[in-house]
Design a protein around this motif. Structure first.
Motif, short mmCIF file in Angstrom:
data_model
loop_
_atom_site.label_atom_id
_atom_site.label_comp_id
_atom_site.label_asym_id
_atom_site.label_seq_id
_atom_site.Cartn_x
_atom_site.Cartn_y
_atom_site.Cartn_z
N ASP A 62 0.85 -1.08 0.20
CA ASP A 62 -0.33 -0.16 0.02
C ASP A 62 1.05 1.67 -0.20
O ASP A 62 1.71 1.20 1.10
CB ASP A 62 -1.42 -0.17 0.84
N ARG A 74 -9.45 6.10 6.85
CA ARG A 74 -9.39 5.86 5.59
C ARG A 74 -10.76 5.86 5.95
O ARG A 74 -11.39 5.31 6.00
CB ARG A 74 -8.93 4.43 5.24
N TRP A 101 -11.50 -0.67 -1.03
CA TRP A 101 -10.47 0.66 -0.33
C TRP A 101 -10.36 0.17 1.10
O TRP A 101 -9.66 -0.25 2.09
CB TRP A 101 -10.57 1.67 -0.24
#
Length: 936
Positions: A364, A934, A692
């Motif tokens: 990532d 996130r 995600w």
């Protein structure tokens, strides 16, 4: 009879001559004694002089009447060729002497001569151009007297700065002897002569040589007026900008008109001269005609010495109009500072106390970290620290010590490279890491970059041997030898009079040329210097101390002694300076180092703030540009001249998802209440695309919840359904066409209408599934995303974005309001609009950063990946109040890791403008706390 007629004829002719002689005597008497008569009038007619009466450039204000750009009275030095000479030689000698004397006076007083010649002296005291591309081609065509650049011969087009100097010396009969001129003095004198020559078709119009000179300079010029014929001290004005770097990209700057601009203006019937100042960038350029006003003209009669006898006529100048921008000055400055604080916070949160960080095993890109050694090297790479290897008597002991070590290392590096170029045959993969970097630099920068060693048309990229080099399987010497065998290397560019017989001797000559260039190459010096830092041959502590020694930081700072004494480690020191913004993200030019913010009135499209970070000091580019500063900006790795808000194109990431929702509802492949189960991966097509949230969102009950949760699985399924509509199987092109249709409906294929330069947007043209979540080949500026979120806020009404509020006549004070411009309506069903609004409201209400705001807000984040080895871009779009939108906002932090960092930036800016938090707390001059939340 014949004799009689001849006598009469002679008498008549004699009488005529007598009358003519008498008339000439009388006329001569009138001219010399009384100064009257027709001949005297004719003499005056031939001795007229037009004096340009300059208009005053209009001021620029913000929406509240606060000054952004104005004019300050100043002295300027002008020169005109007003003498009468008996010969061309006398003419040239006189102008040369005057130019030399004037240049000397100006240089001794520290003034800057207007660089119309666009040539300077580089660090090695060689002549070099300050222009490139079309500007350089036009300069050369002007010098050689060609109407167009295409009219030049090949020799003229390829002429060097040294060639131009030599040509002008011959043209103006200026001595090239170093006994008479230093290079700097010769350049200064030639520059003045060149400006006079450019204006030779308007002999009696003065040319501005220097602007904004001191009173001392003006007095000295006046004291030497007996030898400085045609040189005058005039009062004028210079452009002054307020608001600092925050306004640089909006306002732009002014400068002397270029040859191309002058020609275009004269063709348009404008009364411009070579001294006219015009807008060069930003609103100054776009609104130049309104700001400019129109010059006046005074026609006078002069005697033979150039003195004015009487004024024949006067046309008064008309001052330029004043502009009022829609921008709020305080908000613009605050948004710039808040953006910098947040970028610094993101940067700071990712710096680690290490030499290196291995990106090869990353899963990532948000896990990328910045070793502190990269920070030390950044200070060198971005020219914050001066690493000039030449130590002088003025150098500190630290600088001398570092210089000695650098010189020894450079000598060793060049020796190793010489061996590899002429003797060794070590393959690239067998070299030490540092040597690989040096040899890659040689190939990429000296052989293949068009700098003259390798022929420009050499097809090396298609060649198998080049592939061997890029794979690291052959040596640098083998590559050079092969290039010679293929005639890729232009031996005529090798500066040696020696001849060669075979390939080996040719290789030796190429090696000598490469080494010669490396000795003078500042970028190569940086490569060696940073290698020394990474190998602890120059310590991090020494780099930090150089910041004080070279005046980047003040030695009065208490941290200086703590650093020297060892109480503060280099790592802690660097972190502290970034935290306090004593070292800024722009100076380091690491990732992140840039960002943009746009805030507008939702109902009108009028911009309240349009920020691009980093900016520059437009006062140093206006009027008579600071050439050294401009060169510094051009080489700054943070690209301060680049308007990130209006020119930087990136993928929109998840901010695009409302478009996909609209497409799904309008094309009836989903309804507002369609539910989809998210297991963390969309795998109906190969390759699969992960959400995600890798564990999955579970059941997404409706389309609004898909926006709230930014569920990739849900949005990808919409794209799949669009491609399957009416078909027995998925058709990607159909899905792509429908996504493009709705992106165009939201005007994402159009520029915004703003009055300064912006890039052309690009709607995705491939990969329908990734495109549904804002990837694919979507590319938009922050400004275009602002226009898009404004449409959402207005439920379909599209406004052109504008920086202008009103235009006012400075004399009558009559003002013309610049109306907002509607581009059209985006017609979607109420169901689609309600779903989008509800989804963006739910997102904000459930976002940890936004949910505690004292005003209702709707928004959407986005994370755009550019490369797996670079941090993602962080984006946020929103509007407030959610129930009756007044303002819309867009934030993008390039390489900002997490979209939450853009959210917190936008929140602080809105809180500042709406007065919801203490302004001093928001503008604390410290790096903000970064977020790692996130949300998409």
């Amino acid at each position: 009879m014949k004799q009689k007629s001849d006598s009469i004829r002679l008498v008549v002719i004699g009488a005529i001559f007598l009358v003519l002689i008498l008339w000439l005597v009388v006329d001569l008497y009138k001219i010399q004694i009384t100064g009257s008569g027709q001949s005297a009038g004719y003499s005056d007619l031939k001795s007229k002089k037009d004096i340009l009466l300059e208009s005053t450039r209009g001021n620029i204000y913000d929406r509240n009447g606060k000054i952004l750009a104005t004019n300050r009275a100043s002295y300027r030095i002008t020169i005109e060729d007003s003498g009468n000479y008996d010969s061309n030689k006398e003419h040239q000698n006189s102008l040369n002497q005057i130019s030399e004397k004037l240049a000397k006076v100006l240089n001794e007083n520290g003034e800057t001569i207007r660089n119309a010649l666009m040539i300077t002296l580089d660090s090695r005291n060689n002549y070099s151009f300050t222009a490139s591309g079309t500007r350089l081609s036009r300069l050369k065509s002007d010098v050689f007297g060609r109407a167009r650049a295409s009219d030049m011969s090949q020799e003229e087009a390829s002429s060097s700065a040294e060639d131009i100097i030599n040509y002008l010396c011959d043209r103006f009969a200026v001595s090239k002897s170093e006994k008479e001129y230093t290079k700097a003095a010769l350049l200064a004198a030639l520059t003045i002569r060149y400006m006079l020559w450019l204006n030779s078709y308007q002999k009696y119009l003065p040319v501005t040589v220097a602007t904004d000179v001191t009173e001392q300079t003006a007095a000295e010029v006046l004291e030497n007026s007996d030898i400085l014929k045609g040189v005058k001290v005039e009062t004028g004005s210079v452009r002054v900008y307020e608001g600092g770097e925050a306004f640089s990209h909006i306002l732009g700057y002014t400068g002397a008109i270029s040859t191309e601009e002058l020609e275009a203006a004269q063709k348009a019937g404008k009364n411009y001269s070579i001294d006219t100042v015009v807008g060069k960038d930003g609103i100054e350029k776009y609104m130049d005609e309104a700001l400019q006003g129109s010059n006046g003209l005074k026609e006078v009669a002069v005697n033979q010495t150039g003195r004015i006898k009487n004024v024949l006529s006067v046309t008064d100048p008309v001052p330029g109009k004043d502009l009022y921008l829609s921008i709020d000055k305080d908000l613009q400055i605050a948004a710039y500072q808040i953006l910098e604080q947040h970028i610094a916070g993101v940067l700071l949160s990712n710096i680690i106390n290490a030499k290196e960080f291995n990106k090869s095993s990353l899963k990532d890109s948000s896990d990328i970290r910045i070793p502190v050694y990269d920070v030390y090297c950044a200070l060198v790479k971005n020219n914050i620290l001066n690493i000039s290897p030449a130590a002088s008597s003025k150098s500190s002991d630290l600088e001398k010590s570092i210089s000695q070590r650098f010189q020894a290392e450079k000598k060793a590096v060049l020796h190793t490279l010489e061996e590899d170029l002429t003797v060794n045959a070590r393959s690239y993969n067998d070299l030490p890491k540092e040597t690989r970097e040096y040899e890659s630099y040689i190939v990429n920068e000296l052989l293949q970059s068009g700098k003259g060693i390798l022929s420009a048309d050499a097809p090396y990229k298609e060649d198998a041997e080049y592939a061997q080099w890029t794979a690291g399987k052959i040596s640098l010497k083998e590559y050079v030898m092969y290039a010679l065998e293929k005639n890729w290397i232009d031996m005529s560019s090798i500066s040696s009079s020696r001849k060669y017989v075979d390939i080996q001797e040719a290789c030796t000559l190429v090696a000598e040329e490469i080494l010669k260039r490396l000795k003078e190459d500042k970028e190569f010096d940086k490569l060696i210097f940073t290698s020394m830092i990474k190998n602890d041959m120059i310590s991090g502590k020494e780099i930090c101390e150089l910041l004080y020694v070279q005046g980047i930081l003040s030695q009065k700072d208490s941290d200086y002694q703590l650093l020297k004494g060892g109480q503060l480690s280099p790592y802690e020191f660097i972190r502290k300076k970034i935290r306090n913004l004593e070292i800024t993200p722009a100076q380091l030019a690491l990732e992140p180092c840039s960002g943009s913010v746009v805030l507008a009135e939702a109902s009108t499209g009028k911009l309240l703030a349009c920020v691009s970070y980093p900016g520059y000091d437009n006062n140093r580019l206006a009027n008579q540009a600071d050439g050294n500063y401009y060169s510094q900006l051009l080489t700054d790795l943070s690209l301060p001249l680049y308007n990130r808000a209006t020119q930087q194109l990136t993928a929109p990431g998840s901010t695009f998802k409302p478009v996909t929702i609209a497409a799904g509802i309008e094309e009836s492949v989903i309804s507002p209440n369609t539910s989809i189960y998210c297991d963390g991966v969309f795998d109906k097509l190969s390759p699969p695309l992960r959400c995600w949230k890798r564990s999955g969102h579970g059941e997404i009950p409706n389309a609004a919840a898909a926006i709230q949760n930014s569920c990739n699985d849900y949005l990808c399924d919409i794209s799949y359904r669009l491609g399957s509509k009416g078909n027995s199987h998925y058709v990607e092109n159909q899905a792509l066409t429908l996504l493009q249709k709705y992106a165009k409906l939201f005007h994402l294929d159009q520029k915004t209408g703003i009055e300064i330069t912006e890039s052309q947007p690009h709607i995705t043209d491939t990969l329908a599934i990734p495109s549904a979540i804002g990837q694919g080949t979507h590319n938009y500026t922050a400004l275009q995303l602002e226009a898009y979120v404004n449409i959402i806020a207005n439920s379909g009404t599209s406004c052109s974005l504008s920086l202008l509020d009103k235009i006012q006549d400075p004399v009558s004070k009559a003002a013309e309001k610049v109306p907002s411009s509607k581009k059209g309506e985006v017609n979607l069903s109420d169901a689609a609009w309600d779903t989008i609004h509800q989804g963006m409201l739910l997102f904000a209400q459930n976002n940890n950063i936004l949910k505690d705001m004292k005003v209702s807000i709707a928004g959407k984040t986005g994370t755009a990946q550019e490369a797996k080895t670079r941090p993602n871009h962080a984006l946020f779009i929103g509007y407030t109040p959610s129930e009756n939108p007044k303002y819309s906002i867009t934030v993008r932090i390039a390489n900002g890791y997490y979209s939450s960092n853009a959210v917190s930036t936008g929140k602080d800016i809105l809180n500042y403008y709406l007065g919801l938090e203490d302004k001093k707390t928001l503008l604390n001059g410290k790096a903000s706390e970064a977020s790692s939340q996130r949300t998409d």
